[in-house]
Enzyme design. Structure first.
Site, PDB file in Angstrom:
ATOM      1  N   ARG A  92    -118.370  45.631  32.472  1.00 17.38           N
ATOM      2  CA  ARG A  92    -119.330  44.577  32.798  1.00 17.38           C
ATOM      3  C   ARG A  92    -120.410  44.483  31.714  1.00 17.38           C
ATOM      4  O   ARG A  92    -120.892  43.418  31.394  1.00 17.38           O
ATOM      5  CB  ARG A  92    -119.978  44.850  34.155  1.00 17.38           C
ATOM      6  CG  ARG A  92    -118.989  44.840  35.325  1.00 17.38           C
ATOM      7  CD  ARG A  92    -119.691  45.198  36.617  1.00 17.38           C
ATOM      8  NE  ARG A  92    -118.772  45.251  37.741  1.00 17.38           N
ATOM      9  CZ  ARG A  92    -118.209  46.361  38.181  1.00 17.38           C
ATOM     10  NH1 ARG A  92    -118.455  47.516  37.577  1.00 17.38           N
ATOM     11  NH2 ARG A  92    -117.399  46.340  39.219  1.00 17.38           N
ATOM     12  N   ARG A 155    -117.467  48.186  49.641  1.00 13.61           N
ATOM     13  CA  ARG A 155    -116.241  48.933  49.311  1.00 13.61           C
ATOM     14  C   ARG A 155    -116.344  50.374  49.805  1.00 13.61           C
ATOM     15  O   ARG A 155    -115.385  50.925  50.357  1.00 13.61           O
ATOM     16  CB  ARG A 155    -116.026  48.921  47.793  1.00 13.61           C
ATOM     17  CG  ARG A 155    -115.538  47.584  47.251  1.00 13.61           C
ATOM     18  CD  ARG A 155    -115.599  47.535  45.722  1.00 13.61           C
ATOM     19  NE  ARG A 155    -114.940  46.337  45.209  1.00 13.61           N
ATOM     20  CZ  ARG A 155    -115.181  45.797  44.017  1.00 13.61           C
ATOM     21  NH1 ARG A 155    -116.087  46.352  43.211  1.00 13.61           N
ATOM     22  NH2 ARG A 155    -114.535  44.711  43.618  1.00 13.61           N
TER      23      ARG A 155
END
Length: 317
Positions: A92, A155
């Site tokens: 990222r 998650r």
């Protein structure tokens, strides 16, 4: 802004993430108006047409159309998912230079319309780009926030719930820090229902539990890489995470979510956007919650902050 009866959300970027968000918004009936803006105007128009055809099946009518930055003038919330996506093998943080330039242009154009609402940022690296949005917009810190570690936290809750065989909604645990490779779980404050995770593990008396939790975290941290490797991109879950944050804002919920927020002394850090638990309501980030970390967690947080600060320095050198 607060007095408006009709909630208008402008979505900038109709890629996979943006469209997953728009789809979740309509399915949950979160806003009355949803405007789609994209550099590819024809794509935005096509997406608006397709979404409108599903409105008869939605819980409440949402008016959807494609528009321009001018639509931001009367918007309550602008959500930005535009930018270059993460490619296989790319982190990222590799996206920072390219997307920071794109963001500076987008934010300035939006502010030129007289926009006076809230920015919610999802593009990566989200913590850096949320900081860029805050700097370029000149808006108060509480009205600029990023998706932060909301998805990572989801998650974690999902995987821990699967392992312990409890409803994921009863797993109260969080990932904080950079939305990326230096994030970490706050195990010291995690609980299952109203029982601390430490007590649950003690009661279970399973010697494999600690190692399994560490393995779960690694899978959470690297989930995007695994998904990108298999299908090219991640978008459904982040779309739902953005819808959840939007619901907290427009509904004035005072919900606690791990969004990217500006720190001003909390966690011993300043002048930094990073994923931390915060109370989210109609004003944006009402309050950053400065939770107590153990020594190991403090060290991890400081490392995460250092990585982000070095990148911010590159953008604003």
């Amino acid at each position: 802004m607060v007095g408006n009866k009709i909630n208008r959300v402008v979505l900038v970027g109709t890629g996979a993430v943006g469209c997953s968000y728009a789809y979740a918004m309509i399915n949950q009936g979160i806003a009355e108006e949803l405007v789609l803006v994209d550099v590819n105007a024809a794509k935005a128009e096509g997406e608006a047409m397709d979404l409108n055809h599903g409105v008869p099946f939605a819980p409440s009518p949402t008016k959807v159309w494609s528009g321009s930055y001018e639509e931001c003038k009367n918007a309550d919330l602008v959500v930005i998912t535009a930018g270059l996506p993460q490619k296989p093998g790319e982190t990222r943080l590799d996206l920072v230079d390219k997307n920071a330039k794109i963001f500076k242009t987008i934010v300035r154009q939006i502010m030129d319309t007289g926009f006076d609402g809230i920015f919610l940022i999802a593009s990566n690296p989200v913590d850096i780009l949320t900081y860029v949005t805050w700097k370029e917009s000149g808006l108060p810190k509480e009205r600029v926030l990023g998706s932060g570690t909301t998805l990572d936290t989801a998650r974690l809750r999902y995987m821990v719930g699967e392992y312990l065989e409890v409803d994921t909604r009863n797993v109260h645990a969080a990932i904080i820090g950079e939305h990326g490779d230096t994030e970490f779980p706050v195990w010291s404050q995690a609980s299952i229902g109203i029982e601390s995770l430490d007590k649950v593990i003690e009661r279970r008396n399973n010697p494999e539990d600690r190692a399994k939790l560490d393995e779960i975290f690694v899978n959470v941290r690297d989930a995007a890489y695994h998904i990108i490797e298999r299908k090219g991109a991640t978008y459904y879950a982040i779309g739902m995470a953005l819808a959840r944050v939007t619901k907290a804002i427009l509904g004035n919920e005072n919900s606690i979510l791990t969004v990217s927020s500006l720190l001003e002394g909390q966690y011993g850090q300043d002048d930094l956007y990073i994923g931390v638990p915060a109370i989210v309501n109609r004003s944006g980030v009402r309050e950053v919650i400065d939770i107590e970390l153990n020594e190991e967690e403090k060290a991890k947080f400081n490392h995460s902050a250092k990585v982000l600060k070095e990148l911010i320095a590159k953008v604003y050198n």
